[in-house]
Design a protein around this motif. Structure first.
Motif, mmCIF file in Angstrom:
data_model
loop_
_atom_site.group_PDB
_atom_site.id
_atom_site.type_symbol
_atom_site.label_atom_id
_atom_site.label_comp_id
_atom_site.label_asym_id
_atom_site.label_seq_id
_atom_site.Cartn_x
_atom_site.Cartn_y
_atom_site.Cartn_z
ATOM 1 N N LEU B 25 40.675 34.778 29.600
ATOM 2 C CA LEU B 25 41.163 35.711 30.615
ATOM 3 C C LEU B 25 41.843 36.907 29.967
ATOM 4 N N LEU B 28 39.217 39.136 28.509
ATOM 5 C CA LEU B 28 38.509 39.884 29.559
ATOM 6 C C LEU B 28 39.359 41.027 30.095
ATOM 7 N N VAL B 29 40.605 40.713 30.393
ATOM 8 C CA VAL B 29 41.482 41.744 30.969
ATOM 9 C C VAL B 29 41.750 42.849 29.959
ATOM 10 N N SER B 32 38.521 44.823 29.314
ATOM 11 C CA SER B 32 38.229 45.728 30.435
ATOM 12 C C SER B 32 39.156 46.927 30.417
#
Lengths: 254, 315
Positions: B25, B28-29, B32
């Motif tokens: 996570l 990904l965060v 991004s």
């Protein structure tokens, strides 16, 4: 005489309903504050709590992640194809990517991720917990730590995880659907994505996912601390999600 | 029911898997976020370009400035200048800034569909590069601005059309006349009614025409009988043609006689010709005889003493 007798009865029931609703929201707020304070307390992640927390986290996230990933990818592919073909038929293909990103990544994926986690995990868990609590007929601080906090944290994390994975997956699928397996369109694609995700939109997306996760994680558990109302929990969860979605739409487009 | 039975199903290496999920996570965060920062040009070294226009309608923060269709800049801020003009502050990445020259021009095009477009054109690539912080005036091309003018023209046109097709317009009167004419044509008196104007006149005209036709018919019958008589006279038993044929036969006989006369005349002429030839010889003979006679008379005279007259009279 009947009317004279029934009017105070209606008012009384209305009063009771309003008081009960306010009481329910107050309990929800109270529960949320308790959970946030626990989340900010290092002891909640201590050695004793860690295995339970990890178990809930993995159990709630992994099973949902696989299913939701597949479903969201399929739905995204269909929607991307529809948008691309429609925009091409109207000669507006340069707006297709922006529309795909806005419709899917900004709106549909976070909403469906939250709904998926609520229906598959937190609402059943809340119901089960309520039944157990009704049987045990007590609540203590230890139980909050042991039973509620891991489930709430797992629900919140599951929403974050599902939303993040699905958003990234949809962005990749959108690129592949529009341009195919070529790296040469990456610069233009990046530019369009950058234009869509301006600071305000990005902030609203993050806040929306966060509030969705809080609604999905907290509301079923908060109502399970007393006798569960079953369908009422679901209505309350989706009502709050709807309000959050409306607020985000107003923030994005007004 | 014990508490343990209601615990979540046991997961092997739960903490490790949870850690992997957390890391995933976070990756990904963070990934991004970094991608979005890169996409919005946060890691690019830029120079500033200020574009001025009377109206910034259609320009939004974050929109691209394109050169030959490629984005080379991004609008960072739009503000109102002290002169009341719209100032668009554009960030141009330094790696793309060489496309812009001091002679470059910038246009703002507003399409009927889609947003506005900021475009840069560099006509002379050898000119010095555009300096940082340069201010340029935007040339605005706006098809939307043409729409009110077009609408005004269309309104005039429609007004003219309305005037043309109004109830009391010349065209309507003409059409009404045409309708009247076609009505009369379709009426009981047809084209005759149209020519005569009035129905009564048309009736009279038709009657007169009928009478005229009757007269013409009678005339035609008379002419027919006249022609019959003439035919009989000309081609009948005692007809002119027969007589003419007889006359022609007589004339042919006369001509034949004439031919014979001519033949005889020709013969006479040939005889005359021959006689004329004989006459020459006779004349010669007469002349020689006369000469001899003259010589004889001369000789007698000489011999005869009394000469009275030497002249000899020819018969």
């Amino acid at each position: 005489m009947n009317t004279q007798a029934s009017t105070p009865g209606i008012l009384q029931r209305l009063h009771q309903g309003v008081v009960a609703a306010l009481h329910g929201w107050w309990r929800l707020l109270h529960f949320a504050v308790l959970m946030f304070s626990m989340a900010l307390t290092p002891a909640s992640y201590g050695r004793a709590q860690r295995p339970i927390l990890a178990r809930h986290l993995v159990a709630d996230t992994v099973s949902n992640l696989a299913w939701f990933g597949v479903l969201s990818a399929l739905v995204s592919l269909v929607l991307i194809r529809i948008v691309v073909v429609t925009s091409q038929s109207y000669g507006l293909s340069r707006f297709a990517l922006e529309m795909v990103v806005r419709v899917l990544v900004l709106e549909l994926i976070p909403l469906s991720a939250a709904a998926f986690v609520a229906l598959r995990t937190t609402l059943p868990a809340g119901l089960e917990l309520a039944q157990r609590r009704h049987a045990a007929n007590d609540a203590s601080g230890g139980e909050l730590h042991r039973e509620f906090f891991p489930r709430v944290a797992a629900g919140v994390f599951a929403v974050w995880m599902l939303a993040a994975v699905s958003c990234v997956l949809t962005l990749i699928l959108a690129y592949l659907s529009l341009y195919g397996f070529t790296p040469w369109a990456l610069a233009g694609y990046t530019r369009v994505v950058g234009q869509v995700f301006n600071p305000a939109v990005s902030l609203i997306l993050v806040l929306k996912i966060a509030f969705f996760s809080f609604a999905v994680g907290l509301i079923p558990m908060a109502t399970s601390s007393r006798i569960s109302q079953g369908l009422g929990d679901m209505v309350r969860v989706f009502g709050v999600m709807l309000l959050i979605e409306i607020a985000s739409l107003m923030g994005n487009y007004y | 029911m014990t508490e343990q039975e209601h615990e979540a199903a046991p997961v092997r290496n739960a903490e490790f898997k949870a850690a992997i999920l957390l890391v995933l996570l976070a990756v990904l965060v963070l990934g991004s976020a970094l991608y979005l920062l890169y996409a919005r040009g946060a890691f690019e070294s830029t120079q500033t370009l200020i574009l001025q226009a009377d109206d910034s309608d259609g320009v939004v923060v974050g929109m691209d400035v394109t050169f030959a269709g490629f984005p080379i800049g991004r609008v960072r801020r739009i503000e109102l200048s002290p002169e009341g003009k719209a100032r668009m502050v554009v960030d141009v990445p330094r790696k793309d800034a060489h496309w812009l020259r001091s002679s470059s021009i910038f246009t703002l095009e507003r399409g009927l569909v889609g947003g506005a477009k900021l475009r840069a054109f560099s006509g002379i690539p050898t000119d010095p590069p555009l300096e940082d912080g340069a201010a340029r005036t935007l040339l605005v091309g706006d098809p939307g601005a043409e729409i009110p003018r077009l609408l005004a023209a269309a309104r005039d046109l429609l007004q003219n059309l309305n005037d043309l097709t109004a109830e009391n317009s010349a065209l309507a009167a003409s059409l009404a006349n045409v309708a009247g004419v076609t009505g009369k044509l379709n009426g009981p008196h047809g084209a005759m009614g149209l020519i005569a104007g009035d129905d009564k006149n048309a009736q009279q005209l038709a009657e007169r025409a009928n009478k005229l036709l009757v007269t013409v018919n009678a005339l035609a019958i008379k002419a027919d009988s006249l022609i019959g008589h003439a035919d009989e006279r000309v081609f009948g038993q005692q007809g002119t043609i027969i007589q003419l044929n007889g006359l022609l036969a007589d004339a042919r006989n006369s001509l034949k006689k004439m031919d014979a006369v001519l033949v005889e005349a020709q013969a006479v002429a040939s005889n005359t010709k021959e006689a004329t030839a004989d006459l020459g010889a006779l004349r010669g003979e007469v002349e020689s005889s006369l000469r001899r006679v003259e010589q004889l008379v001369n000789e007698i005279n000489r011999k005869w003493p009394f000469k009275r007259d030497t002249e000899i009279k020819l018969p």
